[in-house]
Enzyme design. Sequence first.
Site, PDB file in Angstrom:
ATOM      1  N   SER A 137     -10.413   3.620   1.799  1.00  0.00           N
ATOM      2  CA  SER A 137     -10.133   4.037   3.169  1.00  0.00           C
ATOM      3  C   SER A 137     -11.465   4.391   3.828  1.00  0.00           C
ATOM      4  O   SER A 137     -12.196   5.250   3.338  1.00  0.00           O
ATOM      5  CB  SER A 137      -9.200   5.254   3.114  1.00  0.00           C
ATOM      6  OG  SER A 137      -8.976   5.774   4.397  1.00  0.00           O
ATOM      7  N   LYS A 163      -9.320  -0.390   4.241  1.00  0.00           N
ATOM      8  CA  LYS A 163      -8.514   0.202   5.322  1.00  0.00           C
ATOM      9  C   LYS A 163      -9.469   0.881   6.289  1.00  0.00           C
ATOM     10  O   LYS A 163     -10.237   1.761   5.887  1.00  0.00           O
ATOM     11  CB  LYS A 163      -7.522   1.189   4.708  1.00  0.00           C
ATOM     12  CG  LYS A 163      -6.912   2.193   5.666  1.00  0.00           C
ATOM     13  CD  LYS A 163      -5.784   2.958   4.982  1.00  0.00           C
ATOM     14  CE  LYS A 163      -5.848   4.447   5.299  1.00  0.00           C
ATOM     15  NZ  LYS A 163      -4.751   5.215   4.680  1.00  0.00           N
ATOM     16  N   LYS A 165     -10.037   3.302   9.489  1.00  0.00           N
ATOM     17  CA  LYS A 165      -9.408   4.301  10.351  1.00  0.00           C
ATOM     18  C   LYS A 165      -9.673   3.882  11.797  1.00  0.00           C
ATOM     19  O   LYS A 165     -10.800   3.481  12.127  1.00  0.00           O
ATOM     20  CB  LYS A 165     -10.037   5.678  10.082  1.00  0.00           C
ATOM     21  CG  LYS A 165      -9.650   6.257   8.729  1.00  0.00           C
ATOM     22  CD  LYS A 165      -8.183   6.650   8.709  1.00  0.00           C
ATOM     23  CE  LYS A 165      -7.814   7.387   7.431  1.00  0.00           C
ATOM     24  NZ  LYS A 165      -6.401   7.836   7.450  1.00  0.00           N
ATOM     25  N   ASP A 191      -5.443   2.222   9.904  1.00  0.00           N
ATOM     26  CA  ASP A 191      -4.637   3.449   9.892  1.00  0.00           C
ATOM     27  C   ASP A 191      -5.006   4.279  11.121  1.00  0.00           C
ATOM     28  O   ASP A 191      -6.168   4.670  11.282  1.00  0.00           O
ATOM     29  CB  ASP A 191      -4.920   4.246   8.610  1.00  0.00           C
ATOM     30  CG  ASP A 191      -4.060   5.501   8.474  1.00  0.00           C
ATOM     31  OD1 ASP A 191      -3.209   5.743   9.362  1.00  0.00           O
ATOM     32  OD2 ASP A 191      -4.237   6.227   7.477  1.00  0.00           O
ATOM     33  N   GLU A 216      -1.018   1.165   9.986  1.00  0.00           N
ATOM     34  CA  GLU A 216      -0.379   2.354   9.419  1.00  0.00           C
ATOM     35  C   GLU A 216      -0.242   3.448  10.482  1.00  0.00           C
ATOM     36  O   GLU A 216      -1.216   3.788  11.157  1.00  0.00           O
ATOM     37  CB  GLU A 216      -1.248   2.836   8.250  1.00  0.00           C
ATOM     38  CG  GLU A 216      -0.761   4.090   7.528  1.00  0.00           C
ATOM     39  CD  GLU A 216      -1.708   4.465   6.376  1.00  0.00           C
ATOM     40  OE1 GLU A 216      -2.536   3.625   5.963  1.00  0.00           O
ATOM     41  OE2 GLU A 216      -1.625   5.612   5.904  1.00  0.00           O
ATOM     42  N   ASP A 241       3.294   6.406   7.218  1.00  0.00           N
ATOM     43  CA  ASP A 241       2.716   7.420   6.336  1.00  0.00           C
ATOM     44  C   ASP A 241       3.351   8.759   6.735  1.00  0.00           C
ATOM     45  O   ASP A 241       4.381   9.174   6.171  1.00  0.00           O
ATOM     46  CB  ASP A 241       1.186   7.403   6.496  1.00  0.00           C
ATOM     47  CG  ASP A 241       0.445   8.523   5.780  1.00  0.00           C
ATOM     48  OD1 ASP A 241       1.099   9.432   5.245  1.00  0.00           O
ATOM     49  OD2 ASP A 241      -0.811   8.522   5.757  1.00  0.00           O
ATOM     50  N   LYS A 265       2.987   9.237  -0.469  1.00  0.00           N
ATOM     51  CA  LYS A 265       2.128  10.333  -0.928  1.00  0.00           C
ATOM     52  C   LYS A 265       3.071  11.382  -1.474  1.00  0.00           C
ATOM     53  O   LYS A 265       3.917  11.907  -0.738  1.00  0.00           O
ATOM     54  CB  LYS A 265       1.328  10.932   0.232  1.00  0.00           C
ATOM     55  CG  LYS A 265       0.260  10.016   0.805  1.00  0.00           C
ATOM     56  CD  LYS A 265      -0.430  10.658   1.993  1.00  0.00           C
ATOM     57  CE  LYS A 265      -1.463   9.726   2.599  1.00  0.00           C
ATOM     58  NZ  LYS A 265      -1.935  10.205   3.918  1.00  0.00           N
ATOM     59  N   GLY A 293      -3.519   8.347  -0.295  1.00  0.00           N
ATOM     60  CA  GLY A 293      -4.431   9.316  -0.891  1.00  0.00           C
ATOM     61  C   GLY A 293      -4.704  10.442   0.078  1.00  0.00           C
ATOM     62  O   GLY A 293      -4.546  10.284   1.289  1.00  0.00           O
TER      63      GLY A 293
HETATM   64  O1  OSB Z   1      -3.779   9.015   6.548  1.00  0.00           O
HETATM   65  O2  OSB Z   1      -4.033   8.148   4.665  1.00  0.00           O
HETATM   66  C1  OSB Z   1      -4.314   9.038   5.453  1.00  0.00           C
HETATM   67  C2  OSB Z   1      -7.013  11.306   3.959  1.00  0.00           C
HETATM   68  C3  OSB Z   1      -6.585  12.530   4.410  1.00  0.00           C
HETATM   69  C4  OSB Z   1      -5.474  12.601   5.219  1.00  0.00           C
HETATM   70  C5  OSB Z   1      -4.778  11.442   5.579  1.00  0.00           C
HETATM   71  C6  OSB Z   1      -5.186  10.202   5.111  1.00  0.00           C
HETATM   72  C7  OSB Z   1      -6.345  10.132   4.312  1.00  0.00           C
HETATM   73  C8  OSB Z   1      -6.921   8.885   3.845  1.00  0.00           C
HETATM   74  C9  OSB Z   1      -7.805   8.968   2.630  1.00  0.00           C
HETATM   75  O3  OSB Z   1      -6.796   7.825   4.410  1.00  0.00           O
HETATM   76  C10 OSB Z   1      -7.298   8.175   1.511  1.00  0.00           C
HETATM   77  C11 OSB Z   1      -8.012   8.500   0.220  1.00  0.00           C
HETATM   78  O4  OSB Z   1      -7.724   9.552  -0.400  1.00  0.00           O
HETATM   79  O5  OSB Z   1      -8.838   7.699  -0.197  1.00  0.00           O
HETATM   80 MG    MG Z   2      -2.440   7.374   6.597  1.00  0.00          MG
END
Ligand code: OSB
Ligand code: MG
Length: 370
Positions: A137, A163, A165, A191, A216, A241, A265, A293
């Site tokens: 990510s 992925k 952001k 995402d 996402e 999510d 999650k 994650g």
């Molecule tokens: O939206 O998936 C998410 C981390 C913190 C809060 C929300 C998200 C995330 C990540 C990190 O995208 C994913 C990772 O742990 O590698």
């Molecule tokens: Mg997410």
Amino acid sequence: MAMRIEAVELRRVSLPLVRRFRTSLGTDTVREALVVRVMGDIGEGWGECVAGSDPSYSAEYVDSAWLTIRQHLLPRLGGVPDLQAVEVAPLLSAVKGHRMAKAALEMAVLDAELRAVGMPLSTFLGGASKAVTPGVSVGITETIPELLEVVSGYLADGYRRVKLKIEPAWDVSPVRAVREHFGDDLCLQVDANAAYRRCDAGELARLDEFGLLMIEQPLDEEDLLGHAQLARRLATPICLDESIVSARSAADALALGACSIVNIKAGRVGGYLEARAVHDVCTAHGVPVWCGGMLETGIGRAANLALAALPGFLLPGDISATSRYFSEDITAPFVLRDGQIDVPRGPGLGVEVVEATLEAFTSETEVIRI
Ligand code: OSB
Ligand code: MG
């Protein structure tokens, strides 16, 4: 196997991130986590609460989880003589919400119980895979060249799925740049962490030309109908999510057509057993899932690997190697081997917490005796 909880140790740990992680929700430079150690007649078990430092991703945060565990959750488990992990969620069901706090306690009880019988968590959950394919990510960067450099580093490390952001004004241009630079074969998804509104559908439709695996959580977590409308308008599949907080909400989202892929999650849905139930619902609908994650320490990462070993986890998850997050972790690091990460095989979570390192990263401790 059943246990009687004798004491619970809560710890606030702060692990510096190797690279700042910016999302539409904010910027993190440190992962502050709540680590839970349950001690009882059969031994001890470890859990990790995925709540962040502030209530930006969800309503929960470290302080709220700490208080909830002490004031409302532990009193419901403490006096139970033959506590089993499968009973934790039912015993806590009178407390509304606070799923991340509940999940952390359930994880610790599961770990204690499975260690006592010598069974790995993946086996208990029904996972068959010995290794999982990790994705990565990638946070929002200052510039596009910086983004390309970060992505290239991850591809060189062996990650097979990226992925990005996104947020309004950081969507089409970074996606186009990454596509053009790395080619059509790169498995790419985005995402938004709920950064868009229904009226942004036209803007989001501009992402369709880039062949993304999914987008996402574009809209608010409560906006299932908006996601369903968006799903009909976009060619890119929608993955949820934040909106998926239970097996029931997953079933509803699928019935409404709000998504065609689910990010699971365990913390967000109240524990690994509910996470398995979400997996089962999705699999019954032919909907692929992947493991999300929350920048977990080695404790949560071990459990996520066990979950991701279940057969419905058909897409690479946000389970990256330890080095993508931290230069030092409170367990032995998870490493990429031939583009994969091994599912722990030891009993329980299958990881040992390095007590000296844990102590070094701890800023606050509370021991609650029953
Ligand atoms: O939206 O998936 C998410 C981390 C913190 C809060 C929300 C998200 C995330 C990540 C990190 O995208 C994913 C990772 O742990 O590698
Ligand atoms: Mg997410």
